[in-house]
Design a protein around this motif. Structure first.
Motif, PDB file in Angstrom:
ATOM      1  N   ASP A 198       0.828  -1.213   0.000  1.00  0.00           N
ATOM      2  CA  ASP A 198       0.000   0.000   0.000  1.00  0.00           C
ATOM      3  C   ASP A 198       0.862   1.263   0.000  1.00  0.00           C
ATOM      4  OD1 ASP A 198      -2.154  -1.687   0.095  1.00  0.00           O
ATOM      5  OD2 ASP A 198      -2.472  -1.482   2.260  1.00  0.00           O
ATOM      6  N   PHE A 199       1.957   1.240   0.787  1.00  0.00           N
ATOM      7  CA  PHE A 199       2.816   2.419   0.885  1.00  0.00           C
ATOM      8  C   PHE A 199       3.520   2.687  -0.437  1.00  0.00           C
ATOM      9  CE2 PHE A 199       6.619   4.799   1.962  1.00  0.00           C
ATOM     10  CZ  PHE A 199       6.123   5.756   2.850  1.00  0.00           C
ATOM     11  N   ALA A 200       3.992   1.641  -1.106  1.00  0.00           N
ATOM     12  CA  ALA A 200       4.694   1.814  -2.386  1.00  0.00           C
ATOM     13  C   ALA A 200       3.774   2.395  -3.437  1.00  0.00           C
ATOM     14  CB  ALA A 200       5.258   0.477  -2.846  1.00  0.00           C
ATOM     15  N   ASP A 201       2.493   2.030  -3.406  1.00  0.00           N
ATOM     16  CA  ASP A 201       1.545   2.595  -4.364  1.00  0.00           C
ATOM     17  C   ASP A 201       1.401   4.096  -4.191  1.00  0.00           C
ATOM     18  OD1 ASP A 201       1.077   0.181  -5.534  1.00  0.00           O
ATOM     19  OD2 ASP A 201      -0.768  -0.246  -4.438  1.00  0.00           O
ATOM     20  N   ARG A 202       1.447   4.559  -2.939  1.00  0.00           N
ATOM     21  CA  ARG A 202       1.243   5.987  -2.652  1.00  0.00           C
ATOM     22  C   ARG A 202       2.515   6.806  -2.803  1.00  0.00           C
ATOM     23  NH1 ARG A 202      -1.146   3.806   1.995  1.00  0.00           N
ATOM     24  NH2 ARG A 202       0.475   4.808   3.275  1.00  0.00           N
ATOM     25  N   HIS A 203       3.685   6.179  -2.560  1.00  0.00           N
ATOM     26  CA  HIS A 203       4.935   6.940  -2.530  1.00  0.00           C
ATOM     27  C   HIS A 203       5.950   6.477  -3.561  1.00  0.00           C
ATOM     28  CE1 HIS A 203       3.145   7.669   1.445  1.00  0.00           C
ATOM     29  NE2 HIS A 203       3.795   8.808   1.432  1.00  0.00           N
ATOM     30  N   ASP A 204       5.560   5.596  -4.463  1.00  0.00           N
ATOM     31  CA  ASP A 204       6.425   5.172  -5.561  1.00  0.00           C
ATOM     32  C   ASP A 204       7.768   4.641  -5.056  1.00  0.00           C
ATOM     33  OD1 ASP A 204       7.020   4.695  -8.208  1.00  0.00           O
ATOM     34  OD2 ASP A 204       7.940   6.674  -8.512  1.00  0.00           O
ATOM     35  N   GLY A 205       7.721   3.838  -3.971  1.00  0.00           N
ATOM     36  CA  GLY A 205       8.936   3.181  -3.479  1.00  0.00           C
ATOM     37  C   GLY A 205       9.957   4.109  -2.871  1.00  0.00           C
ATOM     38  N   ASP A 206       9.554   5.252  -2.333  1.00  0.00           N
ATOM     39  CA  ASP A 206      10.477   6.214  -1.721  1.00  0.00           C
ATOM     40  C   ASP A 206      10.941   5.685  -0.369  1.00  0.00           C
ATOM     41  OD1 ASP A 206      11.831   8.321  -0.622  1.00  0.00           O
ATOM     42  OD2 ASP A 206      10.338   9.840  -1.136  1.00  0.00           O
ATOM     43  N   THR A 207      12.185   5.212  -0.291  1.00  0.00           N
ATOM     44  CA  THR A 207      12.687   4.624   0.949  1.00  0.00           C
ATOM     45  C   THR A 207      12.806   5.655   2.062  1.00  0.00           C
ATOM     46  OG1 THR A 207      13.958   3.026  -0.363  1.00  0.00           O
ATOM     47  CG2 THR A 207      14.533   3.236   1.945  1.00  0.00           C
ATOM     48  N   LYS A 208      13.195   6.871   1.727  1.00  0.00           N
ATOM     49  CA  LYS A 208      13.311   7.913   2.745  1.00  0.00           C
ATOM     50  C   LYS A 208      11.955   8.193   3.375  1.00  0.00           C
ATOM     51  CE  LYS A 208      14.943  12.634   3.538  1.00  0.00           C
ATOM     52  NZ  LYS A 208      15.557  13.851   2.927  1.00  0.00           N
TER      53      LYS A 208
END
Length: 466
Positions: free
Chosen positions: A339-349
């Motif tokens: 879910d987080f990757a969908d919203r933030h495009d894999g932003d690790t920071k």
């Protein structure tokens, strides 16, 4: 054929030794290995029957097989070739270096050691040293986690007791694989940690020679393979123990390995924030000294450690004290990487900041930090400390679970612990003992982020003696 043959005694001994070794290697050792393997399989079957999240096959694989799989992984092979070209060495030499790193990283998990010894030892030690409390915990949130997802506990790092407490608390649900720093790479502790499923990481590999890049790529691939295999892990995003009581900004090493290897159409990864706080951090003075000197590498002197252990045992035997105080663990809202990757495009920071925010929001509130905060805010009597604690509890963020005891009980408990340690004077007027303001400030800092007023820093504490 029946005539005796005379041979030297040394030759007879040598022949007997060779025969014994042959018998052991071809008959005895395989039988012993089979016996223990069957016993381990029965242990795993019994344990998996009661665990909410059974032990994954990846964790149960033979260590040799995992090492072979890791060093022959296509990404590791490419890293080996890159390293050989960059340094001008032969590829077989680079391969052996990668194999050495793989042996260093890959654990040798033993379900028997973990659940027969490790779990019992963690339970006993936790209860022997602390009054253990579970703070925030929403059971429904955790029951809603996809059973096929890889669960990763992300924790603030207050003390080396963090490993012990969380191992004990989650032992009924699953087994943990910890990312452990270089401090534990000493015999026999290193062997025990590997048997418990821990894997070692070199936190200073970035500052090393070109081989540092090869090491990080081997480590990254192992973390990704374990994550893909569903291994439940526990990591400390801060990268080390807090030296001043405050939460540090996240280091993105292991988090970046996980996000880089994440496949949206594959197994989900669910991060579980874990927050810990203590009335007494066993290493507090060493941490504060490291913060003051700027030298993070510290090893407590052996006689100091032994003296502390003997002193504590004597205090328990003479009934001058029972435990060091409260150790509290809270669990924040789980975060699905899918879910987080969908919203933030894999932003690790952004992931690191989000996880640290969730940890920060549920840091437990325990008596000693409350009393330390009251003392640094000018309270000098028991009544003033009680009033300050009551005001602080009212000012806590909405939704944070606060202690069930009333302010008077919290003040009494915290003052007693601080006086026993000699951090505040005894008597009607309560003052911070000369030279101990930095310790008092350390504990006040552990909950300072729950309030709107500025966080107190240790270097400013020397001017705040009451």
């Amino acid at each position: 054929m029946t005539m005796p043959v005379a041979i030297p005694l040394w030759l007879l001994i040598l022949m007997v030794l060779f025969a014994a070794v042959t018998f052991a290697s071809h008959f005895l050792f395989p039988s012993v290995r089979w016996f223990f393997r069957r016993r381990a399989e029965r242990v795993v079957a019994r344990v998996n029957a009661r665990l909410q999240k059974p032990i994954e096959p990846f964790k149960l694989a033979r260590r040799y097989d995992t090492i072979q799989r890791l060093v022959y992984d296509p990404e590791v092979i490419q890293a080996i070739n890159d390293y050989a070209q960059a340094t001008g060495i032969r590829e077989d030499v680079a391969f052996e270096k990668a194999r050495h790193y793989a042996r260093e990283i890959v654990p040798s998990f033993s379900a028997t050691a973990y659940f027969s010894f490790g779990m019992r030892a963690a339970k006993w030690l936790s209860r022997f040293l602390y009054r253990l409390r579970v703070g925030q915990f929403d059971r429904a949130e955790y029951e809603a986690i996809d059973p096929d997802a890889t669960v990763i506990f992300v924790m603030n790092h207050r003390s080396n007791m963090d490993y012990v407490l969380v191992t004990y608390l989650v032992s009924r649900a699953t087994s943990l694989s910890y990312a452990v720093g270089e401090w534990a790479r000493v015999w026999p502790l290193s062997a025990v940690i590997k048997m418990m499923g821990g894997y070692f990481i070199r936190r200073k590999s970035r500052r090393q020679e070109e081989s540092g890049d090869l090491y990080r790529r081997v480590l990254a691939r192992y973390v990704q393979m374990a994550t893909e295999g569903g291994v439940t892990q526990a990591v400390f995003p801060e990268g080390g123990l807090s030296l001043d009581g405050n939460l540090a900004r996240p280091r993105l090493g292991i988090l970046s390995y996980i996000t880089d290897g994440f496949k949206p159409d594959g197994r989900d990864v669910v991060f579980v924030p874990v927050a810990l706080n203590y009335d007494r951090v066993l290493e507090d003075r060493f941490l504060i000294k490291a913060h003051a000197t700027g030298i993070r590498r510290f090893r407590p002197p052996l006689f100091t450690v032994l003296g502390g252990v003997v002193g504590y045992l004597w205090a328990r035997l003479t009934r001058k004290m029972t435990v060091f105080g409260t150790a509290s663990v809270s669990f924040g809202a789980p975060l699905s990487l899918h879910d987080f990757a969908d919203r933030h495009d894999g932003d690790t920071k952004a992931l690191g900041e989000e996880l640290m925010g969730r940890i920060s929001a549920v840091i437990p509130v325990v008596p000693v930090p409350l009393v330390c905060r009251a003392l640094l805010n000018g309270a000098t009597t028991q009544a003033e400390i009680v009033a300050q604690i009551a005001a602080d509890l009212d000012a806590m963020p909405v939704g944070l679970r606060t202690p069930r005891r009333d302010p008077a009980q919290l003040a009494q408990d915290g003052v007693r612990i601080l006086q026993r340690r000699g951090l505040i004077d005894r008597g009607d007027i309560l003052r911070v003992t000369e030279g101990e303001a930095d310790v008092v400030t350390y504990y006040a800092n552990t909950i300072a982020h729950h309030f709107k007023d500025p966080v107190i820093l240790p270097q400013d504490a020397a001017t705040q003696k009451t």
